[in-house]
Design a protein around this motif. Structure first.
Motif, PDB file in Angstrom:
ATOM      1  N   ASP A   9     -27.003 -20.933 -22.169  1.00  0.00           N
ATOM      2  CA  ASP A   9     -28.201 -20.152 -22.441  1.00  0.00           C
ATOM      3  C   ASP A   9     -28.816 -20.505 -23.786  1.00  0.00           C
ATOM      4  O   ASP A   9     -29.976 -20.247 -24.021  1.00  0.00           O
TER       5      ASP A   9
ATOM      6  N   GLU B  68     -29.867 -24.951 -27.949  1.00  0.00           N
ATOM      7  CA  GLU B  68     -29.166 -25.796 -28.901  1.00  0.00           C
ATOM      8  C   GLU B  68     -27.920 -26.440 -28.287  1.00  0.00           C
ATOM      9  O   GLU B  68     -27.690 -27.636 -28.429  1.00  0.00           O
TER      10      GLU B  68
ATOM     11  N   LYS C  76     -46.508 -13.278 -31.115  1.00  0.00           N
ATOM     12  CA  LYS C  76     -46.508 -12.305 -30.040  1.00  0.00           C
ATOM     13  C   LYS C  76     -46.437 -10.900 -30.637  1.00  0.00           C
ATOM     14  O   LYS C  76     -47.321 -10.100 -30.413  1.00  0.00           O
ATOM     15  N   PHE C  77     -45.416 -10.654 -31.397  1.00  0.00           N
ATOM     16  CA  PHE C  77     -45.403  -9.395 -32.151  1.00  0.00           C
ATOM     17  C   PHE C  77     -44.415  -9.418 -33.306  1.00  0.00           C
ATOM     18  O   PHE C  77     -43.571 -10.308 -33.391  1.00  0.00           O
TER      19      PHE C  77
ATOM     20  N   GLN D 146     -41.728  -6.931 -35.548  1.00  0.00           N
ATOM     21  CA  GLN D 146     -40.987  -5.670 -35.444  1.00  0.00           C
ATOM     22  C   GLN D 146     -40.264  -5.431 -36.763  1.00  0.00           C
ATOM     23  O   GLN D 146     -39.384  -6.192 -37.142  1.00  0.00           O
TER      24      GLN D 146
ATOM     25  N   VAL E  80     -38.543  -8.895 -37.619  1.00  0.00           N
ATOM     26  CA  VAL E  80     -38.282  -9.806 -36.506  1.00  0.00           C
ATOM     27  C   VAL E  80     -39.629 -10.296 -36.007  1.00  0.00           C
ATOM     28  O   VAL E  80     -40.503  -9.500 -35.682  1.00  0.00           O
TER      29      VAL E  80
ATOM     30  N   VAL F 185     -41.619 -12.521 -33.259  1.00  0.00           N
ATOM     31  CA  VAL F 185     -41.510 -13.157 -31.950  1.00  0.00           C
ATOM     32  C   VAL F 185     -42.772 -13.953 -31.690  1.00  0.00           C
ATOM     33  O   VAL F 185     -43.878 -13.428 -31.731  1.00  0.00           O
TER      34      VAL F 185
ATOM     35  N   ASN G  22     -41.374 -16.973 -26.706  1.00  0.00           N
ATOM     36  CA  ASN G  22     -40.173 -16.202 -27.036  1.00  0.00           C
ATOM     37  C   ASN G  22     -39.254 -16.866 -28.045  1.00  0.00           C
ATOM     38  O   ASN G  22     -38.044 -16.849 -27.914  1.00  0.00           O
TER      39      ASN G  22
ATOM     40  N   ILE H 265     -37.831 -16.753 -31.675  1.00  0.00           N
ATOM     41  CA  ILE H 265     -37.614 -15.606 -32.556  1.00  0.00           C
ATOM     42  C   ILE H 265     -37.168 -16.035 -33.941  1.00  0.00           C
ATOM     43  O   ILE H 265     -36.359 -16.949 -34.094  1.00  0.00           O
ATOM     44  N   ARG H 266     -37.720 -15.387 -34.943  1.00  0.00           N
ATOM     45  CA  ARG H 266     -37.304 -15.628 -36.319  1.00  0.00           C
ATOM     46  C   ARG H 266     -37.025 -14.294 -36.994  1.00  0.00           C
ATOM     47  O   ARG H 266     -37.743 -13.320 -36.756  1.00  0.00           O
ATOM     48  N   ASN H 267     -35.988 -14.292 -37.857  1.00  0.00           N
ATOM     49  CA  ASN H 267     -35.681 -13.078 -38.619  1.00  0.00           C
ATOM     50  C   ASN H 267     -35.952 -13.299 -40.079  1.00  0.00           C
ATOM     51  O   ASN H 267     -35.864 -14.415 -40.583  1.00  0.00           O
TER      52      ASN H 267
ATOM     53  N   GLU I 179     -44.551 -18.326 -42.428  1.00  0.00           N
ATOM     54  CA  GLU I 179     -43.479 -19.317 -42.427  1.00  0.00           C
ATOM     55  C   GLU I 179     -42.956 -19.542 -41.008  1.00  0.00           C
ATOM     56  O   GLU I 179     -42.744 -20.679 -40.578  1.00  0.00           O
TER      57      GLU I 179
ATOM     58  N   GLU J 233     -40.563 -26.529 -38.874  1.00  0.00           N
ATOM     59  CA  GLU J 233     -39.119 -26.356 -38.933  1.00  0.00           C
ATOM     60  C   GLU J 233     -38.427 -26.588 -37.589  1.00  0.00           C
ATOM     61  O   GLU J 233     -37.248 -26.876 -37.532  1.00  0.00           O
TER      62      GLU J 233
ATOM     63  N   GLN K 176     -31.465  -3.085 -32.085  1.00  0.00           N
ATOM     64  CA  GLN K 176     -32.887  -2.761 -31.910  1.00  0.00           C
ATOM     65  C   GLN K 176     -33.400  -3.498 -30.681  1.00  0.00           C
ATOM     66  O   GLN K 176     -33.430  -4.733 -30.654  1.00  0.00           O
TER      67      GLN K 176
ATOM     68  N   SER L 233     -36.465  -4.485 -28.199  1.00  0.00           N
ATOM     69  CA  SER L 233     -37.931  -4.506 -28.148  1.00  0.00           C
ATOM     70  C   SER L 233     -38.362  -5.180 -26.860  1.00  0.00           C
ATOM     71  O   SER L 233     -37.714  -6.107 -26.385  1.00  0.00           O
TER      72      SER L 233
ATOM     73  N   ILE M 121     -40.426  -7.700 -24.877  1.00  0.00           N
ATOM     74  CA  ILE M 121     -41.201  -8.928 -25.106  1.00  0.00           C
ATOM     75  C   ILE M 121     -42.299  -9.031 -24.046  1.00  0.00           C
ATOM     76  O   ILE M 121     -43.467  -9.133 -24.348  1.00  0.00           O
ATOM     77  N   ASP M 122     -41.898  -9.035 -22.798  1.00  0.00           N
ATOM     78  CA  ASP M 122     -42.862  -8.967 -21.701  1.00  0.00           C
ATOM     79  C   ASP M 122     -42.165  -8.321 -20.508  1.00  0.00           C
ATOM     80  O   ASP M 122     -41.056  -7.804 -20.655  1.00  0.00           O
TER      81      ASP M 122
ATOM     82  N   LEU N 190     -35.873  -8.094 -26.036  1.00  0.00           N
ATOM     83  CA  LEU N 190     -35.233  -8.709 -27.195  1.00  0.00           C
ATOM     84  C   LEU N 190     -34.238  -7.735 -27.812  1.00  0.00           C
ATOM     85  O   LEU N 190     -34.590  -6.597 -28.121  1.00  0.00           O
TER      86      LEU N 190
ATOM     87  N   VAL O 293     -32.056  -7.203 -31.064  1.00  0.00           N
ATOM     88  CA  VAL O 293     -31.737  -7.658 -32.415  1.00  0.00           C
ATOM     89  C   VAL O 293     -30.501  -6.895 -32.864  1.00  0.00           C
ATOM     90  O   VAL O 293     -30.493  -5.663 -32.833  1.00  0.00           O
TER      91      VAL O 293
ATOM     92  N   ILE P 295     -27.741 -11.089 -39.032  1.00  0.00           N
ATOM     93  CA  ILE P 295     -28.596 -10.746 -37.901  1.00  0.00           C
ATOM     94  C   ILE P 295     -28.435 -11.729 -36.753  1.00  0.00           C
ATOM     95  O   ILE P 295     -28.316 -12.934 -36.969  1.00  0.00           O
TER      96      ILE P 295
ATOM     97  N   ASN Q 138     -29.977 -12.558 -32.676  1.00  0.00           N
ATOM     98  CA  ASN Q 138     -30.950 -12.215 -31.646  1.00  0.00           C
ATOM     99  C   ASN Q 138     -30.422 -12.581 -30.287  1.00  0.00           C
ATOM    100  O   ASN Q 138     -29.629 -13.497 -30.145  1.00  0.00           O
ATOM    101  N   LYS Q 139     -30.927 -11.899 -29.295  1.00  0.00           N
ATOM    102  CA  LYS Q 139     -30.568 -12.283 -27.931  1.00  0.00           C
ATOM    103  C   LYS Q 139     -31.698 -11.827 -27.010  1.00  0.00           C
ATOM    104  O   LYS Q 139     -32.117 -10.662 -27.057  1.00  0.00           O
ATOM    105  N   VAL Q 140     -32.170 -12.753 -26.213  1.00  0.00           N
ATOM    106  CA  VAL Q 140     -33.198 -12.388 -25.231  1.00  0.00           C
ATOM    107  C   VAL Q 140     -32.500 -12.027 -23.935  1.00  0.00           C
ATOM    108  O   VAL Q 140     -31.645 -12.771 -23.454  1.00  0.00           O
TER     109      VAL Q 140
END
Lengths: 344, 344
Positions: A99, A102, A133-134, A136, A148, A150, A154, A156-158, A219, A225, B136, B138, B140-141, B146, B148, B156, B158-160
DNA sequence: TGTTAGCACTCATTTAGTTAGAGTGCTAAC
DNA sequence: GTTAGCACTCTAACTAAATGAGTGCTAACA
């Protein structure tokens, strides 16, 4: 002097033989190797011509000939027969469908290195979508806020943001609402300065937090990146005397692979002569990365759909089994391409 | 036969000399090198004793002596004088205070490699606290949620999560509240099966989502994944004939560094003989990682506070400048340790 | 008893010299 | 246009001898 069919046959024989043995090829060998039924003397004459034309080189007076960069190029362009290669293990790796993207990339590049015995690399598919997207925001503790971010696709960056003063849950909720109504769906160049100042004004006493959040968003959105490169089988460089005899050069190459310096460019420049297969071959000095003048690089562009393109490739000695490598890359490429099609 | 002061002086002289030159050391050299004012013949007698005791080895009959593993060990334990080294560049790197820990680690390990000219590695500080701070969720669609996960220490993950049916904002809010009241502050072994089933029952039709979230939490909480290793200067392996002559072995080492196989263990096992400085030296066969029998490994444990311990170290030939390496590592270690003190 | 000078011996490394062989270019004949 | 033949070149491999650093041992010395 022009290239006729007989010269081409002889050139092909020289290259094939040299790829196999690594030794300079003499006229007698060719005389027997080909079914032209020509004596070594005749071959010698033709070889003299081929040398004059720049396709082959004589390391020293009394040695046979080896292909020049131009010779390899001719071979790759007109005479190569990519072997169809079934990477049986590949299916396992891909079907398991790790999943994490990477892990999948690492698996594929490892497979490639094992199969070809050349140093291999892969770039993660770059996301061309850089829209937000949004966002949080969550309260971690009195001094820390978690943002967070998004992105479209999908991704995701923290980012942990330090706060000067504790923020109440209500404030955070308010900030969240504010940020998302204003920013979601935006790309970076759509977020204007006036919007930012507007947000800051709205935030009142919390404007510094807003500034930090927007920095984090900026960023995260700039996709640079994401051009991550994974490598495998770097140690294969040592297996090829052409590259490892000069341990200075070999060390430099290994360093390039470890630090990933310049590999992104290597993998992203598209050769004009792309023939539609997505496979590109760079021979010797055609290659512009420092320290790779004695290498050949073969790359394939794969596509995971949605414009997510990545590159997979190998770096090896000029005397490399082009047929095999191109075959393997084709197979992997189509495997990766299919992955997307099946998925949808 | 026991080790007297004179034998020790001679042994030290042999090792010092061998570290410098890399050549077997003969009796005459020692006779001149030391200020013992002994003739080569006397030294020869002493050397015969030292050999019998296992501190030195004769590569062949008519050669000088080189230190054995036991000899190195004696040297490191009792005779080494760590040079104090000021890493002037270090301050820059550390003061810049790259906000990403990852970049800082990469910078430090690169510095170490440049300074010592040995292959270097660093492990990220591992978080011994494996408690959940909060989760947390959230939206996504319609198909994706998501999660967190924030751990103690503000780590931290993440996992979708794919959802079978769309979830309304209210449902998500409810699930969030439910999860956090039950789980926050928990470590994995405190989360019992009955709690999980309890949660599932509460969630009613959304129990599968809960299951997925808990899986994600479990994965995030088990800290293993955090033991990331960064390397630099792998190519230095080629600079030392002891390691690079046998390109088979060198390749294996380089591969170990690229794939990071077994490096975690290398960096996490603490030698019993730790002397309180946090510096550990493993010589030759003391080293249990495959393919490192001919290497020495020097590591230092650093602490960023809050129980976050990491390890930094180098891998080089047994004939290495231990004094310099230990000095450099001490300096880097204290630099890293201070980082935390200043911070608080 | 510890230290030293001396000597015969060993063995890896270097050097030079030789040989073997693969391959070439050129010429002359087919 | 093709081929056989020959003189020539150059590398790689091998051999033999020389070199020299270093040893162990013995006998003499303080």
């Amino acid at each position: 002097m022009e290239m006729d069919e007989r010269k081409a046959t002889i050139l092909q024989a020289i290259i094939r033989n040299y790829l196999e043995t690594g030794e300079p090829v003499g006229s007698r060998t060719i005389s027997k190797y080909t079914d032209l039924n020509l004596s070594s003397a005749t071959i010698r004459n033709e070889m003299a011509d081929l040398e004059e034309m720049g396709y082959i080189i004589q390391p020293h007076t009394s040695a046979g000939r080896i292909p020049s960069d131009k010779g390899y190029r001719f071979y790759v362009d007109t005479m190569m027969e990519a072997k169809d290669r079934e990477i049986s293990e590949m299916k396992k790796v891909l079907i398991e469908r790790q999943d994490k993207l990477e892990d999948m990339l690492k698996g594929v590049v490892k497979l490639l290195a094992r199969d070809t015995q050349y140093a291999s690399l892969i770039t993660a598919p770059s996301i061309s979508m850089n829209k937000l997207k949004f966002v949080q925001l969550s309260r971690i503790d009195d001094e820390h806020l978690l943002a967070v971010i998004v992105k479209e696709g999908n991704v995701i960056r923290n980012k942990v943001i330090e706060t000067i003063e504790p923020l109440s849950e209500e404030t955070i909720l308010k900030l969240n609402l504010m940020l998302n109504t204003q920013l979601s769906g935006m790309s970076m160049d759509e977020i204007s300065l006036s919007m930012i100042t507007g947000l800051k004004v709205q935030a009142g006493s919390h404007s510094s937090v807003i500034a930090d959040v927007i920095d984090a968003v900026a960023e995260a959105i700039s996709a640079e990146e994401d051009l991550k490169v994974y490598t495998s089988g770097t140690n294969n460089i040592l297996k090829y005397p052409e590259l490892s005899d000069n341990s200075e050069k070999a060390g430099h190459l290994i360093n390039t692979f470890e630090e990933k310096e310049g590999l992104e460019e290597l993998m992203s420049t598209e050769l004009s002569g792309d023939d539609g297969t997505g496979i590109q071959v760079y021979i010797g000095s055609e290659n512009k990365v420092e320290g790779m003048e004695d290498c050949s690089v073969v790359t394939a562009t794969y596509e995971l759909g949605g414009g997510m393109k990545g590159t997979i490739g190998i770096v090896g000695p000029k005397r490399m089994d082009y047929d095999k490598v191109v075959g393997t890359l084709k197979s992997l490429k189509s495997g990766l391409d299919d992955l997307y099609k099946k998925d949808n």
